[in-house]
Design a protein around this motif. Structure first.
Motif, short mmCIF file in Angstrom:
data_model
loop_
_atom_site.label_atom_id
_atom_site.label_comp_id
_atom_site.label_asym_id
_atom_site.label_seq_id
_atom_site.Cartn_x
_atom_site.Cartn_y
_atom_site.Cartn_z
N LEU A 54 0.86 -1.18 0.00
CA LEU A 54 0.00 0.00 0.00
C LEU A 54 0.89 1.23 0.00
O LEU A 54 1.68 1.43 0.92
N SER A 55 0.78 2.03 -1.05
CA SER A 55 1.51 3.28 -1.07
C SER A 55 0.47 4.40 -0.91
O SER A 55 -0.69 4.12 -0.62
N GLU A 56 0.90 5.64 -1.11
CA GLU A 56 -0.01 6.80 -0.89
C GLU A 56 -1.35 6.64 -1.57
O GLU A 56 -2.39 6.96 -1.02
N ASP A 100 -3.15 0.64 -4.10
CA ASP A 100 -3.23 -0.67 -3.44
C ASP A 100 -2.77 -1.72 -4.43
O ASP A 100 -3.35 -1.82 -5.51
#
Lengths: 134, 388
Positions: free
Chosen positions: B37-39, B42
């Motif tokens: 999970l980045s900014e 997903d």
């Protein structure tokens, strides 16, 4: 139709929601907890960042429901909460027990039976009201 | 062919969809697990999964790690949900088709069966309309993965074992009441179950107590069901279950053991709900297959818990030294017969027939007659002492 006990987002001191909630949020069926026990995954020791909503954690992420995105996931069943620590993104987290009084906000059972969405009141301090389950 | 997925259902949600099911352009199902999970993105790891295997996962027969490690097509994909799950998701193959250990779930993530929508109102309505204790027994055998069906043997076995469990639990609970009340309560109607309906979605049996509830909405079968609840609520903790069973040793434990063996041998996790008119909400217990396996192994090592001890004082009318068979007329003029327990260090040589009183310490062994389904009792003599 909004849930009983919902206030608007005007600054009303301790009744203010932690986040800006969309209209109709918390949804119908949400209720105030009555010193009910829930469980949440946290760091060791617990930090305020462990209790932010999905929206606060990922401002740019797309969610299908903005109301749910502005809630925090908690479980009524400790085994269900522990189960999440077996998933790839949560393996390093610990289980904390939370006792939620009426003034903590509103909760609603969502998704599978033990999972609840919690819309927090600004004045409630979850770190002070939780303890790690060893 | 480039594959795109469309979201179908979320299986696990925690601050966002952690695990969900999606389908591709030709309707094949995929299991998608959040691994990064980045900014704003997903990333999910995806595997194709058959309906049958998905049913095994959702019914608690296999854990999530097994589902991913045992990908039926040995294919692993990634997809990014940058635009949310309500948009089409493009699959790309995982590099080298190799899954990093950090992306795999740990052992032991099992789904637990849960109450379906509308179940609580449905069963409570039935209890009031029929004025009886009502039990809904959900069976999830492997053959029910794609449609509501069950092997006939599995069904008949389950009904016989569950009925036997209810009967032994009921009889155990009335042992502690006064003799006068016990005579009134000891009626087969109070422990007899009648199946009156089926409902789809896994395979669900609707059963009722033969005896109606009283004017307060209370059904005597609740005695048995509450005792079964006590065993079942500790199902995930075998040591606790053994402790409770130790307090109720005998035929009851043997029948509960048979129920656990049934769940394991037929790979059929069980969920039941029960209620009666006076209750405001039904009671639910979930008995997953993987927990039954652990409990079964523990019960097998504690065979003595299923032994029902019988002590008889009386005179021998028959004692066959060669075969070990015997018959006794008890002091209260009842006839008991059986044989020597093969494990006991005992023989019938020297027994006096007719006028010498003995105390016999026996174990009652129950065996099911396969043709009639009835329980046949046999007494095994373990110890013997002459009486004055």
């Amino acid at each position: 139709m909004v849930a009983d006990g919902q206030k608007d987002n005007a600054d009303e001191g301790e009744n203010t929601w932690l986040e800006d909630l969309p209209e109709g949020c918390p949804p119908e069926g949400a209720r105030q907890p009555d010193n009910q026990i829930f469980y949440r995954l946290v760091s060791d020791p617990p930090r305020p960042q462990d209790f932010v909503s999905s929206r606060a954690e990922s401002p740019m992420r797309r969610f299908s429901c903005e109301c749910i995105a502005r809630s925090t996931s908690i479980h009524a069943n400790i085994e269900d909460c522990r189960g999440v620590t077996k998933l790839p993104r949560h393996k390093s987290k610990k289980v904390a027990k939370l006792v939620l009084p009426e003034e903590s906000g509103m909760v609603k059972q969502t998704f599978h039976p033990s999972h609840h969405s919690w819309w927090r009141r600004r004045a409630f301090d979850p770190v002070a009201n939780c303890e790690l389950v060893r | 062919m480039s594959r795109t997925l469309h979201y179908r259902e979320t299986l696990v949600y925690y601050d966002g969809p952690e695990l969900f099911v999606a389908v591709d352009q030709i309707g094949a199902r995929y299991l998608c697990l959040s691994v990064q999970l980045s900014e704003d993105v997903d990333t999910y790891m995806s595997i194709p999964i058959s309906l049958g295997r998905l049913a095994l996962l959702k019914s608690g027969n296999i854990d999530l790690r097994s589902a991913f490690l045992g990908s039926e097509t040995r294919e692993y994909f990634l997809c990014d949900a940058s635009a949310g799950l309500d948009q089409a998701l493009s699959l790309r193959p995982l590099e080298n088709n190799t899954v990093p250990e950090s992306w795999l779930p740990q052992d032991g993530f099992y789904f637990r069966l849960s109450i379906q929508d509308g179940e609580t109102e449905n069963i409570s309505d039935e209890a009031r309309q029929r004025n009886r204790a009502i039990i809904h027994l959900h069976l999830n055998p492997p053959e029910a993965a794609t449609e509501s069906k069950i092997n006939t043997d599995t069904l008949s076995q389950c009904l016989r074992i569950f009925q036997r469990l209810v009967r032994h639990c009921y009889r155990k609970t009335i042992q502690s009441v006064t003799l006068k009340n016990r005579l009134a309560l000891d009626s087969p109607d109070h422990w007899t179950l009648r199946t009156f309906a089926f409902s789809p979605g896994s395979f669900t049996l609707h059963m009722e107590s033969a005896a109606p509830a009283d004017m307060h909405g209370h059904a005597e079968m609740a005695r048995a069901l509450r005792l079964i609840d006590k065993f079942a609520e500790r199902f995930s903790n075998p040591d606790d279950t053994i402790q409770v069973l130790r307090e109720n040793r005998g035929h009851l434990v043997a029948s509960f053991r048979d129920f656990v063996e049934f769940i394991v041998d037929t790979a059929t996790p069980v969920t039941y709900h029960w209620t009666m008119p006076e209750l405001t909400a039904p009671i639910t217990r979930v008995l997953p297959h993987h927990e039954a396996v652990v409990l079964r192994d523990l019960l097998r090592s504690r065979v003595e818990l299923g032994e029902e001890s019988i002590v008889v004082d009386g005179v021998f009318e028959k004692a066959d030294v060669k075969s070990g068979a015997w018959r006794v007329r008890s002091d209260d003029s009842k006839d008991f017969s059986g044989r020597l327990d093969p494990d006991a260090d005992l023989n019938l040589d020297g027994i006096t027939l007719g006028n010498r009183r003995y105390r016999l310490h026996c174990i009652e062994h129950l065996e099911e007659d396969r043709s009639s389904g009835r329980e046949l009792s046999e007494l095994l003599l373990r110890n013997l002492e002459p009486l004055a």
